[in-house]
Write a protein that holds these residues in place. Structure first.
Motif, mmCIF file in Angstrom:
data_model
loop_
_atom_site.group_PDB
_atom_site.id
_atom_site.type_symbol
_atom_site.label_atom_id
_atom_site.label_comp_id
_atom_site.label_asym_id
_atom_site.label_seq_id
_atom_site.Cartn_x
_atom_site.Cartn_y
_atom_site.Cartn_z
ATOM 1 N N VAL A 1 78.243 39.307 42.080
ATOM 2 C CA VAL A 1 77.735 39.033 40.733
ATOM 3 C C VAL A 1 78.337 40.079 39.793
ATOM 4 N N PRO A 2 79.552 39.847 39.287
ATOM 5 C CA PRO A 2 80.179 40.851 38.427
ATOM 6 C C PRO A 2 79.443 40.990 37.106
ATOM 7 N N GLY A 3 79.635 42.107 36.468
ATOM 8 C CA GLY A 3 79.017 42.360 35.180
ATOM 9 C C GLY A 3 78.523 43.784 35.042
ATOM 10 N N ALA A 4 78.561 44.543 36.107
ATOM 11 C CA ALA A 4 78.244 45.976 36.136
ATOM 12 C C ALA A 4 76.768 46.302 36.062
ATOM 13 N N ILE A 5 75.903 45.336 35.780
ATOM 14 C CA ILE A 5 74.475 45.659 35.660
ATOM 15 C C ILE A 5 73.901 46.009 37.024
ATOM 16 N N LEU A 6 74.219 45.212 38.044
ATOM 17 C CA LEU A 6 73.701 45.525 39.374
ATOM 18 C C LEU A 6 74.270 46.841 39.882
ATOM 19 N N GLY A 7 75.531 47.096 39.593
ATOM 20 C CA GLY A 7 76.141 48.351 40.012
ATOM 21 C C GLY A 7 75.495 49.551 39.344
ATOM 22 N N ILE A 8 75.199 49.421 38.071
ATOM 23 C CA ILE A 8 74.554 50.520 37.348
ATOM 24 C C ILE A 8 73.150 50.750 37.891
ATOM 25 N N LEU A 9 72.396 49.663 38.104
ATOM 26 C CA LEU A 9 71.047 49.806 38.653
ATOM 27 C C LEU A 9 71.083 50.414 40.055
ATOM 28 N N GLY A 10 72.068 50.019 40.858
ATOM 29 C CA GLY A 10 72.214 50.592 42.196
ATOM 30 C C GLY A 10 72.536 52.069 42.145
ATOM 31 N N ALA A 11 73.431 52.449 41.245
ATOM 32 C CA ALA A 11 73.784 53.860 41.103
ATOM 33 C C ALA A 11 72.585 54.671 40.616
ATOM 34 N N VAL A 12 71.800 54.122 39.707
ATOM 35 C CA VAL A 12 70.608 54.819 39.219
ATOM 36 C C VAL A 12 69.595 54.993 40.346
ATOM 37 N N ALA A 13 69.410 53.956 41.172
ATOM 38 C CA ALA A 13 68.478 54.059 42.299
ATOM 39 C C ALA A 13 68.922 55.152 43.268
ATOM 40 N N MET A 14 70.217 55.204 43.560
ATOM 41 C CA MET A 14 70.732 56.244 44.457
ATOM 42 C C MET A 14 70.533 57.628 43.835
ATOM 43 N N LEU A 15 70.797 57.750 42.557
ATOM 44 C CA LEU A 15 70.644 59.033 41.867
ATOM 45 C C LEU A 15 69.185 59.479 41.848
ATOM 46 N N VAL A 16 68.260 58.559 41.605
ATOM 47 C CA VAL A 16 66.839 58.899 41.619
ATOM 48 C C VAL A 16 66.421 59.338 43.017
ATOM 49 N N GLY A 17 66.973 58.681 44.046
ATOM 50 C CA GLY A 17 66.686 59.103 45.422
ATOM 51 C C GLY A 17 67.162 60.521 45.698
ATOM 52 N N VAL A 18 68.321 60.868 45.201
ATOM 53 C CA VAL A 18 68.844 62.221 45.385
ATOM 54 C C VAL A 18 67.980 63.237 44.625
ATOM 55 N N VAL A 19 67.599 62.905 43.401
ATOM 56 C CA VAL A 19 66.757 63.814 42.619
ATOM 57 C C VAL A 19 65.409 64.022 43.303
ATOM 58 N N LEU A 20 64.829 62.941 43.821
ATOM 59 C CA LEU A 20 63.565 63.062 44.550
ATOM 60 C C LEU A 20 63.700 63.950 45.787
ATOM 61 N N SER A 21 64.833 63.852 46.458
ATOM 62 C CA SER A 21 65.024 64.698 47.640
ATOM 63 C C SER A 21 65.169 66.169 47.248
ATOM 64 N N PHE A 22 65.787 66.454 46.089
ATOM 65 C CA PHE A 22 65.842 67.836 45.612
ATOM 66 C C PHE A 22 64.437 68.345 45.309
ATOM 67 N N VAL A 23 63.630 67.498 44.668
ATOM 68 C CA VAL A 23 62.275 67.902 44.308
ATOM 69 C C VAL A 23 61.412 68.095 45.557
ATOM 70 N N GLU A 24 61.504 67.173 46.483
ATOM 71 C CA GLU A 24 60.616 67.190 47.651
ATOM 72 C C GLU A 24 61.060 68.164 48.737
ATOM 73 N N PHE A 25 62.371 68.290 48.963
ATOM 74 C CA PHE A 25 62.851 69.092 50.090
ATOM 75 C C PHE A 25 63.651 70.318 49.672
ATOM 76 N N GLY A 26 63.791 70.590 48.401
ATOM 77 C CA GLY A 26 64.525 71.773 47.954
ATOM 78 C C GLY A 26 66.023 71.533 47.948
#
Length: 155
Positions: free
Chosen positions: A21-46
């Motif tokens: 499904v081209p259009g970059a929206i799914l890619g952007i949402l996927g990248a944001v989800a991955m980034l939020v996961g990384v930020v949460l791991s910094f917050v939770e595990f140092g």
């Protein structure tokens, strides 16, 4: 921990669907989800857990991109998704050289109102009439060349 894993999975799935499904929206949402996961791991595990999560996320995205651009095009489904040859053709017919057609006469193949088609020496050209409406079968003279058409007037 479950939220981080879930965000990584959602991110990978959205990035994977970006191929279909081209259009970059799914890619952007996927990248944001991955980034939020990384930020949460910094917050939770140092720092140690955050850098580890970042390395894991990067390797997962790298593996996904390798699969999408190296493995998938070689599969039966991938051959239908990816273009592997160039399309030959033009969207506009080639306009005649100004020196060869200016001054020549031709016959209208369609009514020119003010645009239509004319025939000069067996070749069909798009033309624009300076004289306004010209009926089909009339004789016209080429007085100039525009971007994609000839400019004609009644004779």
């Amino acid at each position: 921990m479950n939220a981080i894993i879930l965000l990584f999975l959602i991110g990978l799935i959205l990035l994977g669907f970006e191929v279909f499904v081209p259009g970059a929206i799914l890619g952007i949402l996927g990248a944001v989800a991955m980034l939020v996961g990384v930020v949460l791991s910094f917050v939770e595990f140092g720092q140690g857990g955050g850098w580890t999560a970042l390395a894991i996320a990067s390797s997962l995205v790298g593996g996904l991109l390798y699969f999408e651009f190296r493995v998938l095009p070689r599969t039966r489904i991938g051959r239908r998704l990816f273009l592997d040859s160039a399309v030959q053709g033009t969207s506009q017919p080639v306009v005649a050289e100004a020196l060869t057609v200016v001054g020549q006469t031709g016959e209208t193949q369609t009514p020119l109102s003010p645009s239509g088609y004319i025939d000069i020496d067996g070749k069909r050209y798009e033309a624009f009439s300076r004289s306004g409406f010209v009926p089909k079968g009339a004789t016209v003279r080429v007085v100039g060349v525009d971007n994609f058409r000839l400019i004609v007037s009644k004779t």
